[in-house]
Design an enzyme around this catalytic site. Structure first.
Site, PDB file in Angstrom:
ATOM      1  CD  GLU A 140     -56.047  40.491 139.507  1.00 57.27           C
ATOM      2  OE1 GLU A 140     -55.022  40.859 138.890  1.00 57.27           O
ATOM      3  OE2 GLU A 140     -57.139  41.064 139.453  1.00 57.27           O
ATOM      4  NE  ARG A 152     -46.684  40.186 132.685  1.00 53.46           N
ATOM      5  CZ  ARG A 152     -47.907  39.721 132.881  1.00 53.46           C
ATOM      6  NH1 ARG A 152     -48.494  38.995 131.980  1.00 53.46           N
ATOM      7  NH2 ARG A 152     -48.565  40.026 133.952  1.00 53.46           N
ATOM      8  CE  LYS A 176     -55.156  36.500 134.814  1.00 57.44           C
ATOM      9  NZ  LYS A 176     -55.537  36.291 136.207  1.00 57.44           N
TER      10      LYS A 176
HETATM   11  P1  ATP Z   1     -52.798  39.946 133.003  1.00 52.69           P
HETATM   12  O1  ATP Z   1     -52.588  38.912 131.924  1.00 52.69           O
HETATM   13  O2  ATP Z   1     -54.113  40.609 132.885  1.00 52.69           O
HETATM   14  O3  ATP Z   1     -51.630  40.857 133.170  1.00 52.69           O
HETATM   15  P2  ATP Z   1     -51.855  38.313 135.071  1.00 52.69           P
HETATM   16  O4  ATP Z   1     -51.490  37.247 134.126  1.00 52.69           O
HETATM   17  O5  ATP Z   1     -50.821  39.157 135.695  1.00 52.69           O
HETATM   18  O6  ATP Z   1     -52.939  39.211 134.379  1.00 52.69           O
HETATM   19  P3  ATP Z   1     -52.393  37.165 137.634  1.00 52.69           P
HETATM   20  O7  ATP Z   1     -53.503  36.295 137.993  1.00 52.69           O
HETATM   21  O8  ATP Z   1     -52.185  38.395 138.428  1.00 52.69           O
HETATM   22  O9  ATP Z   1     -52.718  37.603 136.182  1.00 52.69           O
HETATM   23  O10 ATP Z   1     -51.056  36.352 137.568  1.00 52.69           O
HETATM   24  C1  ATP Z   1     -50.627  35.574 138.657  1.00 52.69           C
HETATM   25  C2  ATP Z   1     -49.137  35.527 138.709  1.00 52.69           C
HETATM   26  O11 ATP Z   1     -48.612  35.013 137.497  1.00 52.69           O
HETATM   27  C3  ATP Z   1     -48.553  36.905 138.892  1.00 52.69           C
HETATM   28  O12 ATP Z   1     -47.576  36.828 139.911  1.00 52.69           O
HETATM   29  C4  ATP Z   1     -47.941  37.227 137.577  1.00 52.69           C
HETATM   30  O13 ATP Z   1     -46.790  37.997 137.751  1.00 52.69           O
HETATM   31  C5  ATP Z   1     -47.608  35.851 137.007  1.00 52.69           C
HETATM   32  N1  ATP Z   1     -47.676  35.882 135.548  1.00 52.69           N
HETATM   33  C6  ATP Z   1     -48.720  36.250 134.792  1.00 52.69           C
HETATM   34  N2  ATP Z   1     -48.407  36.202 133.480  1.00 52.69           N
HETATM   35  C7  ATP Z   1     -47.124  35.785 133.402  1.00 52.69           C
HETATM   36  C8  ATP Z   1     -46.214  35.538 132.323  1.00 52.69           C
HETATM   37  N3  ATP Z   1     -46.574  35.716 131.054  1.00 52.69           N
HETATM   38  N4  ATP Z   1     -44.971  35.121 132.627  1.00 52.69           N
HETATM   39  C9  ATP Z   1     -44.604  34.925 133.908  1.00 52.69           C
HETATM   40  N5  ATP Z   1     -45.408  35.139 134.965  1.00 52.69           N
HETATM   41  C10 ATP Z   1     -46.653  35.574 134.731  1.00 52.69           C
HETATM   42 MG    MG Z   2     -51.702  40.554 137.315  1.00 53.50          MG
END
Ligand code: ATP
Ligand code: MG
Length: 558
Positions: A36, A262, A272
């Protein structure tokens, strides 16, 4: 270090992809990385990126960068641009145009109408608060909205008017008609569309209703022909909804969704929302502050993309949650820099040393190896003269026996140059040491003493007449807590001394010419790169990382 960074590793996702291919379930692997655009990418995203691009490469498929840009309230072109720049820099083989969920807004709107026509979606006039109240809890079923049984014609008319801008923001939503008693709360008539009068970075003012993430995500995957929709565990409970939507819409493709855990890292926040707070409240200088766990922060700090990919390749892809030690990333950074960086001399906290028996005005040039690990890196010339700078820490007045650096009456080696012996200590009125007087032994030029006497310490130094000045920024962890995200107020766990700025550092002349993006080793101190704030008139260096585990030390001092 693993060379084949994106290369074939075994994990449960790759196993499934392999069997999907073997069973002929799919022909071509198509994955996507779907951020996003509401913040910058961080090291956690790198895990998802390397997994998605890695699998596409290994199985001869493709991977899309797709922006899931369904919420213009938080999204911005700045983030779209930064994410693409970061992805380029990571060098994971992204060589296509970015895609956007918003490219499909018309199709998604048509599909929403299709659900209405089939009696599977309705316009709800409940407020957001009421919808929450009606939703029930994990232990109690929800209740049907009084608007749930509207006629199809009325729903269609209202939904069209929502699009036409006839209603206030938040006054109505479109919901799927699934089951208010479903055990999985995501199936309790989830919201599909909301009214939001905010211009969108891509579609401008064309729309005042936007699909929810959940409505857009799976359908966009289907439109792009995604074979494997890899996501983090929090989406596991959304999968039944994505399946329901696919089952009830005229889409042919059905992406397989597999979830993995994650990345969490000690002493780091990777949400984020929290990173945004650090930026917006000014706790850091921006998303690319070198203390941030963002890709752009790491890049600005001098971390090579290779080190990031190496780090990610060492993580396990599984469903179990865990926290990776931040020291592991540091290890990968040192490992990669050690092999490639040129050695240079810089004095961060200078103390003047005058060699009394060295002729005034004389300059000698010493050849010094650029990289002892790599002979082909050649040598450089380092000028030497009567007055030099040494590190303040390298002198101690009442030195214990084990102090192998300089002290009154003791002898040390100046790297690549001579042995010097301290003969006098000069102090200012307050008693602070401001200068050292020494003598040198001309017989020791670049070699051992002819009489075989030994010295225990070798100091780095910079000729005062030739030194270039720079500001040097030293970074250490932002947080004092091992798990800052778990703290009630993570802001309160910020360390006050995570940035230390040293002015008037003295650098050997070669350091005036470090290229952008190049990381050099300041001998005995660590790895450094120029900061974008640097100019030919005012050099600024960042410490990428210390030579040894500075992390543990910094934490002891916190
Ligand atoms: P938030 O931190 O608010 O949860 P987000 O990090 O999920 O947001 P996105 O932009 O939706 O934000 O993330 C893009 C992709 O990266 C998604 O498929 C998410 O699953 C993956 N992603 C985000 N954070 C991690 C992480 N810490 N480890 C692995 N993958 C991640
Ligand atoms: Mg997300």
């Amino acid at each position: 270090m693993k060379e084949n960074i994106l290369g074939s590793v075994n994990d449960f996702i790759r196993d499934r992809v392999r069997s999907d291919l073997e069973e002929g379930e799919i022909n071509t692997v198509v994955t996507r990385f779907p951020p996003e655009p509401n913040g910058y990418l961080h090291i956690g995203h790198a895990k998802s990126i390397c997994l998605n691009f890695g699998i596409a490469a290994e199985f001869g498929g493709i991977c899309n960068l797709r922006f899931d840009d369904t919420n213009p309230v938080k999204e911005d072109q700045e983030f779209i641009d930064a994410i693409q720049a970061d992805l380029q820099w990571l060098s994971v083989g992204w060589d296509r145009q970015a895609k956007y969920a918003s490219d499909n807004f018309e199709q998604l709107f048509a599909w929403a109408k299709r659900l209405i026509e089939d009696g599977k979606a309705y316009v709800d006039d409940l407020t957001a608060v009421e919808i929450r109240e009606y939703r029930g809890t994990l232990t109690e079923p929800g209740r049907n909205s009084p608007y749930r049984d509207r006629e199809i014609e009325e729903n269609l008319a209202l939904f069209n008017r929502m699009r036409d801008g006839d209603f206030e923001d938040g006054s109505r939503v479109l919901r799927a008609k699934i089951d208010m008693a479903a055990g999985n709360i995501n199936l309790r008539d989830p919201v599909l569309y909301r009214i939001v009068r905010v211009p969108h970075p891509r579609t401008g003012d064309s729309w005042c209703i936007y699909p929810t993430y959940d409505f857009a995500h799976g359908q966009t995957d289907a439109i792009e022909g995604i074979s494997h929709s890899l996501c983090t565990l929090e989406f596991e409970d959304h999968r039944p909804l994505y399946d329901w939507l696919i089952d009830n819409l005229p889409v042919t493709a059905r992406p397989r969704q597999y979830e993995f855990s994650r990345l969490n890292m000690s002493y780091t926040v990777l949400s984020k929302r929290r990173l945004t707070q650090l930026v917006e409240e000014g706790h850091v200088s921006g998303w690319d502050d070198p203390r941030m766990p963002t890709i752009s922060g790491l890049r600005r700090r001098g971390v090579p993309a290779l080190a990031v990919r190496d780090f990610i390749s060492r993580l396990s892809i599984s469903k179990s949650e865990g926290t990776v030690d931040a020291a592991m990333l540091e290890h990968c950074i040192r490992d990669s820099l050690n092999q490639t960086s040129m050695r240079r001399m810089a004095v961060l906290r200078p103390l003047k040393l005058v060699i009394e028996n060295y002729p005034e005005g004389q300059v000698e040039e010493f050849q010094s190896a650029n990289n002892p690990q790599d002979e082909s890196a050649g040598t450089r010339v380092v000028p030497f003269s009567r007055e030099i700078w040494i590190e303040r820490d390298d002198f101690m007045e009442d030195a214990p026996k084990k102090f192998f650096r300089l002290s009154l009456g003791r002898e040390v080696r100046l790297r690549s140059a001579y042995f010097v012996t301290c003969t006098e200590v000069i102090k200012d009125a307050s008693g602070e040491v401001i200068e050292l007087r020494c003598t040198y032994d001309p017989e020791t030029r670049g070699a051992n003493a002819p009489d075989g006497r030994k010295v225990k310490g070798t100091l780095h130094w910079v000729s005062a007449a030739h030194a270039v000045e720079a500001e040097v920024r030293l970074y250490s962890p932002l947080f004092a807590d091992e798990n800052p995200g778990a703290a009630e107020n993570f802001i309160s766990t910020l360390r006050s001394n995570s940035l230390e700025v040293l002015k008037s550092c003295k650098l050997e002349p070669m350091l005036a010419e470090v290229a952008d993006g190049e990381v050099v080793q300041f001998e005995r101190l660590g790895y450094f790169c120029t900061d974008p704030d640097s100019s030919s008139r005012a050099l600024v260096f960042n410490r990428t990382i210390g030579l040894r585990d500075t992390f543990a030390k910094a934490m002891a001092k916190r």
